[in-house]
Write a protein that holds these residues in place. Structure first.
Motif, short mmCIF file in Angstrom:
data_model
loop_
_atom_site.label_atom_id
_atom_site.label_comp_id
_atom_site.label_asym_id
_atom_site.label_seq_id
_atom_site.Cartn_x
_atom_site.Cartn_y
_atom_site.Cartn_z
N THR A 319 0.83 -1.21 0.00
CA THR A 319 0.00 0.00 0.00
C THR A 319 0.87 1.25 0.00
OG1 THR A 319 -1.68 -1.21 1.23
CG2 THR A 319 -1.87 1.19 1.21
N TYR A 320 1.89 1.24 0.80
CA TYR A 320 2.77 2.41 0.89
C TYR A 320 3.48 2.69 -0.43
CZ TYR A 320 2.19 2.68 6.00
OH TYR A 320 1.66 2.84 7.26
N GLU A 321 3.67 1.66 -1.23
CA GLU A 321 4.33 1.85 -2.52
C GLU A 321 3.33 2.10 -3.66
OE1 GLU A 321 7.24 -0.98 -3.65
OE2 GLU A 321 8.68 -0.13 -2.24
N GLY A 322 2.05 1.90 -3.37
CA GLY A 322 1.04 2.14 -4.40
C GLY A 322 0.80 0.96 -5.32
N LYS A 415 13.65 12.69 1.19
CA LYS A 415 13.17 13.05 -0.15
C LYS A 415 13.10 11.82 -1.06
CE LYS A 415 15.13 15.31 -4.33
NZ LYS A 415 14.20 16.28 -4.89
N LEU A 417 13.05 8.61 -0.25
CA LEU A 417 12.27 7.45 0.18
C LEU A 417 10.78 7.72 0.12
CD1 LEU A 417 14.34 5.97 3.15
CD2 LEU A 417 14.20 5.17 0.79
N LYS A 418 10.43 8.89 -0.35
CA LYS A 418 9.02 9.27 -0.43
C LYS A 418 8.30 8.43 -1.50
CE LYS A 418 5.59 11.99 0.76
NZ LYS A 418 5.09 11.97 2.15
N THR A 419 7.13 7.97 -1.18
CA THR A 419 6.33 7.27 -2.20
C THR A 419 5.03 8.06 -2.41
OG1 THR A 419 5.43 5.82 -0.47
CG2 THR A 419 7.30 4.99 -1.76
N ARG A 420 3.94 7.57 -1.87
CA ARG A 420 2.68 8.30 -2.02
C ARG A 420 2.66 9.52 -1.11
NH1 ARG A 420 -1.89 3.81 -1.28
NH2 ARG A 420 -2.51 5.55 0.04
N ALA A 421 1.95 10.54 -1.55
CA ALA A 421 1.91 11.78 -0.79
C ALA A 421 1.40 11.56 0.63
CB ALA A 421 1.01 12.80 -1.52
N ASP A 427 7.02 6.02 8.59
CA ASP A 427 6.13 4.87 8.67
C ASP A 427 6.56 3.79 7.68
OD1 ASP A 427 4.70 6.11 10.60
OD2 ASP A 427 2.99 6.64 9.34
N ARG A 428 6.94 4.24 6.50
CA ARG A 428 7.40 3.29 5.50
C ARG A 428 8.60 2.51 6.02
NH1 ARG A 428 10.33 4.31 -0.22
NH2 ARG A 428 9.90 2.27 -1.13
N ILE B 480 3.49 2.41 14.28
CA ILE B 480 2.89 3.40 13.38
C ILE B 480 1.54 3.82 13.94
CG2 ILE B 480 1.99 3.79 11.05
CD1 ILE B 480 3.96 1.56 10.13
N VAL D 151 14.64 5.09 -6.99
CA VAL D 151 13.80 4.95 -5.80
C VAL D 151 12.32 4.84 -6.18
CG1 VAL D 151 15.41 5.97 -4.16
CG2 VAL D 151 13.92 7.47 -5.50
N GLY D 153 9.47 6.30 -6.10
CA GLY D 153 8.32 6.98 -5.51
C GLY D 153 7.05 6.15 -5.51
N ASP D 154 5.97 6.75 -5.96
CA ASP D 154 4.68 6.07 -6.03
C ASP D 154 4.69 5.16 -7.25
OD1 ASP D 154 2.08 5.25 -6.33
OD2 ASP D 154 1.21 7.22 -5.93
N ARG D 155 4.67 3.85 -7.00
CA ARG D 155 4.76 2.89 -8.12
C ARG D 155 3.57 2.95 -9.06
NH1 ARG D 155 8.87 3.02 -4.70
NH2 ARG D 155 10.23 1.20 -4.77
N ALA D 156 2.50 3.54 -8.63
CA ALA D 156 1.33 3.60 -9.50
C ALA D 156 1.47 4.72 -10.53
CB ALA D 156 0.06 3.79 -8.67
N GLU D 163 5.10 13.48 -7.90
CA GLU D 163 5.10 14.85 -7.36
C GLU D 163 6.50 15.45 -7.43
OE1 GLU D 163 3.09 15.62 -3.81
OE2 GLU D 163 1.24 14.66 -4.48
N ASP D 164 7.48 14.61 -7.13
CA ASP D 164 8.88 15.05 -7.18
C ASP D 164 9.54 14.37 -8.38
OD1 ASP D 164 11.58 15.46 -6.88
OD2 ASP D 164 11.65 14.86 -4.76
N LEU D 167 12.44 11.58 -8.38
CA LEU D 167 12.34 10.22 -7.85
C LEU D 167 12.80 9.19 -8.88
CD1 LEU D 167 9.15 10.57 -5.64
CD2 LEU D 167 11.53 10.44 -4.92
N MET D 262 22.23 3.27 -0.59
CA MET D 262 21.65 4.25 -1.50
C MET D 262 22.76 5.18 -1.98
SD MET D 262 18.85 7.20 -0.51
CE MET D 262 17.51 6.11 -0.06
#
Lengths: 481, 481, 481, 481
Positions: A319-322, A415, A417-421, A427-428, B480, D151, D153-156, D163-164, D167, D262
């Motif tokens: 979920t965290y990765e989308g 920056k 390691l950010k995934t979904r907004a 937490d990730r 979390i 990295v 980001g959001d895999r979807a 956003e960034d 990534l 990383m």
């Protein structure tokens, strides 16, 4: 009869023990970073038992009508056995590690019927002694563990054939008021923080092996007891914890991984009142069988509780990765749930098909208990593999929380390691550390070896399966007379 | 309420049916070599129910206090569900093939609560109708099968999108006194010899799919019903049976493999009294869920019964060759027993954790039922592989019994198939034929597809697993918020 | 040196043989419905060898510079071994069953080096004899099979300990001009239609087992040879074929399933010129090792060819139903391809890593050959399971083509088996029959047992793995001196 | 062209880098306990290349006739590809962890043909640039790693949808003399100690994603490069090493586990001469395909080398306990060898079936490379499970070497860990630590994720399998026109 967790902790704090961790004698073991998680797990078993929602599951009513912790309860019905499996799942899904009181439950439930049966045959008084001990344990709501696995030396030799006879725990001296025992038990999860340890033999003994055919209970702070805590990479991590103020990095911060170790019985005196078997070699096999049936059957609840956490962690990581909606991810999550419920079901079935002993107590069906253990030993590592697949490499290659907090580089690490907004990077990272805690840790070994290596279950299944009857069924259909 | 097998047979013999086997219309289907094994299986369910030792397992006591065959019983407790699983194992371990009444049980146990729930919502009278039908079925101890799987046409299209709307069974005409239905159901095991067939939809329907949302019961000899028996290599073998006087060669001489086929509803009239759902599209999903829970959970007993025979056959084959004591053979037999009991246990657990419906009846836990089916779909083919491994190639390359009996070559064949002095060559051949019956037959497909293909169980497990709660557990341990 | 398929057929037609099928002596075995598919397969090996596109793969150039069928070729390089694996895949992907000449190739490639080595040690003339035989075989492009598996009697006893010494094929008489042999070989695929059969022992013999340590070649129509064709359900289907004009129902109409059976050597005379080993007991082990290396390594190509057909069939079945784009179906098809190429790769590697013998010929790496066989024994049944999953139940429960053609019911059957508009119902049925031919047939047993049961490969791997060296590597890294 | 390990080390020591380990900027990264094992591995690749026995395997002769390290060699034949797989096994079986130069080899072998192909199409000069870079790398025998995984980001979302935009690593500025890149690559094994890092995109890009379609090489000490070392429990153990003088406890003392982390490209300038692709979006897919083919195929040698150590360790553990002759242990060891050789074979086959690119270089067969990776991803965790089974619980619950050395308790600990008289307790502990290093470490994740998660291989296999041809084969046999 149900004490508060703090009462258990206070009792423990007033207890002096010889504990070694990582090569050093530990002064105050109750506050040592590698021991404290064990104590936290024990405390949770006390805490949950006091909650209304778990009444009747974490608690039971004993013969005298008093409410006790189910870990100290002698099962008097299949329903008791089922509730024990359910209790295991509930507790372990909340702590994500060993609850440490499970082996005590199993030793109690093995000795209760076996002492009865020995007395029946020999007119001894083991059962009475044991019940007295048990009454005392319930009255104080003792944390009890069971100690079975001897160090065993050269596996190609029997106890009496070892160069050093102490490689299987044994009686080295008989005194008027009791016995003196010597030996060492390994894989003793939680023993270091137990009020009492119940010792049983590690294998079925032969007539000439009377000195090794001994069962008894000793307080955890008995003179001569030495605890040598395990060492592995996870223990290294815990060791660093306080010095560096680690939190995220730990994974399971509060309860840790399974805290186990070696317990050395360096000539420990046991008064007769706490001796529950001594020399009745022909009953050692049954004692182990009863213990194993309880332990292997109950293990289904243990691993299912772990599985709940593991599935949740894998689902969170996805979920965290989308990617939580991808077809193959969904199939994998469903398959994990399948594996988890399958192993759990075998434990439930073993409990539901539990059999009555001569003493009136119940043990899980011995065949199905072996099946349950093997199902967990196969299924759990499979779940670990799927989790490692879903979670990806960052579960083991990600940075430390200290990197995140570093004033120079922390922002960059965040920056990238950010995934979904809507997902916090910390937490990730917490989820990854929790997953590391499962997939790159002693847990796989634990699932395979806990309750005995798989070959012992296969041998058990071989013995307990009625092949003759199945051959008759085959003959009947094939038309063979 | 419990009739004799012969009574069922007599009833069947007086029934006229349109039956095709291998391209020919069959005159007396009750004596056709490809149909007779089906009837033998049905008869065994009647015979066993009359035996004292199976009283309470193959029989149940219904609401009116009468003893009935459990296949017609509506489960009123988890214990009823458990006994149903046990019944399946007992019956199927004796016949080594389908008992054919299982789907009837499942349709009955699905319609009982769903008709109740529809009536609750709409004030209809389906439940009353259904109970009347059921009372009649019990009074006559009818052999009832359940028909679900439609032919389905192009799987990428919904029922209403098919070029031919009949590819899902539907109502083509409403009359004052009933409805006329058209369509075809496949994989109809035993239907050809059933007293009654209960029809339910094959999938959850949408609001616009009312004409396909229909459930009803029809006598097996209804006008317009056409049975097209399956064709496969095993049917070929059975076809040769009488002409050549085969016995050994058949494998499971009396009960054969699963006898299934297509049932065509070529405009069959159903009086309103036998219509139990019509147009209540939103209840089709639940009807299938209840049916599947019963069928998939019960399947654990079915496959475990098969497994008993299979393990026995493998053990016999090993014994006849003199390898039964080899370590790897023993490990393999133990592993087969593990697989068998594991799948069985999941069925038991699903039953034991059964849930009450609004009508007061019980269905097995839907999640665990899916798990049980999948466990069998995975475990049973594995058992087949191990059996093929233990038994060796002769299970499929051995000679015919006719070769043994041939006056010229028979002696030589016997000479060379001899193994241990105490093993009769014919018995050895019988075991191989029995094993061929499992490992080189439709049984593997049956284990995988019966109760729906594995992906349907995965989807079910995905839906029924509480991932949100598991994620909460993981979050809690990972810290979390 | 490369003959036409018709020439082989003519040669066979002029050969008189004692053949029993299903209990009856067969007059013209070349036209018997159960034998003819075997001959068709043989013929295809001749036909393909004449095609330009397979030149150099199905053919090889022998020492004399002549083009021969590769099945008769002695491998003189790793490349030869690789081409043999490729040849197997090509041929078997076109016939979807055994090509029958593979065992001949393996026997030739085992005897060539072993006869050389025996001569080296004993100054015998086996190698010269064998080369003369081989020259003759190439000159006539003979169809040659290899016969290894004895009936073996009581597996717990050695050849000399059996009650009947004939249970392992042996020399019963020495004559001036040759020997007389007695015994029986089972699992003799295609032998009934071979020009020549090469016999080798079934196991490594001990010094006292000289009479069983014999290898030789005999014409397929030798006096005293008796063929007893296998019997199983597939044979039953073939038996019905002509009487009922079956086509679709057969599955693999032209080549059928593996046609195998027992070959009884009822005192067969073999002239010295065709005797390639007799009494050199210490070479029996090596002969089998060389044979097994070729056979197990080559089997990778065999099963990969089958896999190509199986994957194609599964993909067709999915396409015909309209589910070929579903994610889980695509994953399953990809996984089948993975399993297929994985097993194939092990065979390629065994060939590529082939080792030179003293005679100058090459054998596949013995360790990797065992690995290749085991990979196929595990992977192929897995592919069958996935196919059974994708294809659905109709592969075994569908109707016969005779039902389709029945004037009364045929139209209805067609109506209800219709899926996509562009898919012909007959084609759909053909695919199901082809799939039945794999998933409900002797093929699973064949994949597991062919080349020896899995335990024999495990033992081979145990012997051929250099554990000492691996322990040294581990010690080095662990810092153990 | 072949330098000594010490030369590499000296070069590294003179390099200034921004390295963070466990939250702290590291002064001298070459002597840091968590980084030093990485350097030791690199050094071993230099050391072995100078040994006569590995000449031609660890070395190759380049176009100019000079002997170079094979890790820098562009494969010009299938034999080169095979030797690369063999090299991997040799190196990794000696170090028991990552050799770190493998990704560099793969990036080189991917860019060589792709730059050629881009130039062919666009008349660019990438190939010439790349060859110049490569010549320089060979001349200095550079340690080169390849960096692929962004990295993400959001895999979807695609790169341009994040956003960034950073990534996915991208060009943020074009200058007259070069470009400036920004982004971060994860799972960068060994990069911290590489002379050069070659960067390639992480996925196939679309036309609008030109800024992310960039490939280049940078020195490891480029301005703007920041290394953040991984953190996991194993790193914790290494951190404690020097302070406590650990030796036995480490497991793989010299080379450790895979050291990864990383690499942040914080606006790094790259001169045009080192830019090998920029904006040719349609070539990104091919670049990744070539890289993956090399990396996945080569991974078979990597895991086989690990497997050699693992099998050796399991065999040692069994031997030290005296159970090495038990039948089930022997079967398990043989099965491990089977799994190991099977995966290795697929890599060999992929190499042997390597295909020529337009540039004249060779890449492993892309389909078989995917198969090889998946075989390792499945087989290696299975080997870990078996090792955990054979070794027993002490691999994770045993004491520390510090406990052994403790003057108070050390003797007792030794006494109780004694097995066979001829086995030193310290050696036993070393084996357990080595096994812990595999079974309770990041290695399982590495085997599953390295080279991409399994689903990417399945997708690759799906694309690369010629299903149409297989369907034709099936149709032909089934008689479908």
């Amino acid at each position: 009869m149900l004490i508060k967790p703090e009462e258990y902790l206070e009792r423990l704090k007033s207890s002096r023990r010889v504990v070694y961790v990582f090569g050093r004698r530990v002064e105050d073991f109750t506050s040592h970073p590698n021991i404290r998680p064990i104590i936290n797990s024990f405390m949770e078993t006390y805490r949950l038992a006091l909650m209304d929602k778990y009444k009747g599951i974490l608690t039971a009513v004993n013969e005298e009508g008093e409410e006790i912790n189910r870990f100290l309860h002698v099962a008097k019905s299949p329903e008791d056995l089922v509730k024990r499996v359910e209790m295991m799942r509930i507790v372990n899904s909340r702590i994500g590690t060993c609850n440490y009181r499970c082996t005590g439950h199993d030793a109690i439930n093995a000795l209760y019927p076996v002492t009865y049966e020995i007395d029946e045959k020999y007119g001894t008084e083991y059962h009475r002694r044991f019940r007295r001990f048990l009454r005392e344990a319930k009255r104080n709501d003792y944390a009890v563990t069971g100690a079975m696995t001897d160090v065993k030396g050269d596996r190609a030799r029997r106890p009496s054939e070892q160069e050093d006879p102490d490689l299987y725990l044994r009686v080295v001296e008989e005194r008027r008021n009791g016995i003196v025992v010597r030996g060492a038990k390994i894989h003793q999860s939680g023993a270091v923080a137990a009020d009492y340890i119940i010792v049983i033999p590690t294998r079925a003994m032969r007539p000439e092996e009377a000195q090794w055919s001994v069962s008894f209970a000793v307080p955890g702070d008995s003179k001569g007891l030495i605890y040598v805590h395990q060492w592995n990479s996870y223990e290294a991590k815990f060791l660093l914890r306080e010095e560096h103020g680690l939190d995220i990095d730990i994974g399971n911060l509060r309860y840790g991984i399974r805290g186990t170790g070696m317990v050395i019985f360096n000539d420990v005196f046991v008064p007769w009142d706490n001796v529950f078997m001594y020399g009745e070699t022909e009953f050692t096999g049954r004692l182990i069988e009863y213990f194993s049936a309880h332990h292997r059957g109950g293990g289904a609840g243990c691993k299912a509780g772990f599985g709940d956490v593991l599935i949740g962690a894998a689902a969170l990581a996805a979920t965290y990765e989308g990617v939580e909606k991808a077809g193959h991810i969904r199939n994998k999550l469903a398959y994990m749930s399948y594996l988890n419920e399958k192993a759990y079901s075998t434990g439930l079935a073993a409990a539901y098909k539990g059999v009555r002993t001569a003493s009136g107590s119940y043990i899980p069906d011995p065949l199905l208990s072996d099946v349950a253990k093997l199902a967990a030993a196969e299924g759990f590592p499979e779940m670990l593999k799927i989790t490692a697949d879903i979670a990806g490499g960052l579960a083991v290659t990600g940075p430390s929380e200290l990197d995140l907090r570093n004033p120079e580089v922390g922002k960059l690490v965040k920056k990238y390691l950010k995934t979904r907004a809507d997902v916090d990077v910390e937490d990730r990272l917490r989820v990854y550390r929790l997953i590391e805690n499962w997939v790159a840790s002693p847990h796989m070994v634990g699932a395979i070896q806990g309750g005995g290596p798989p070959q012992t279950q296969l041998i058990g299944i071989l013995r307990k399966t009625d092949f003759a009857r199945k051959m008759e069924l085959a003959k009947r259909i094939a038309g063979i007379e």
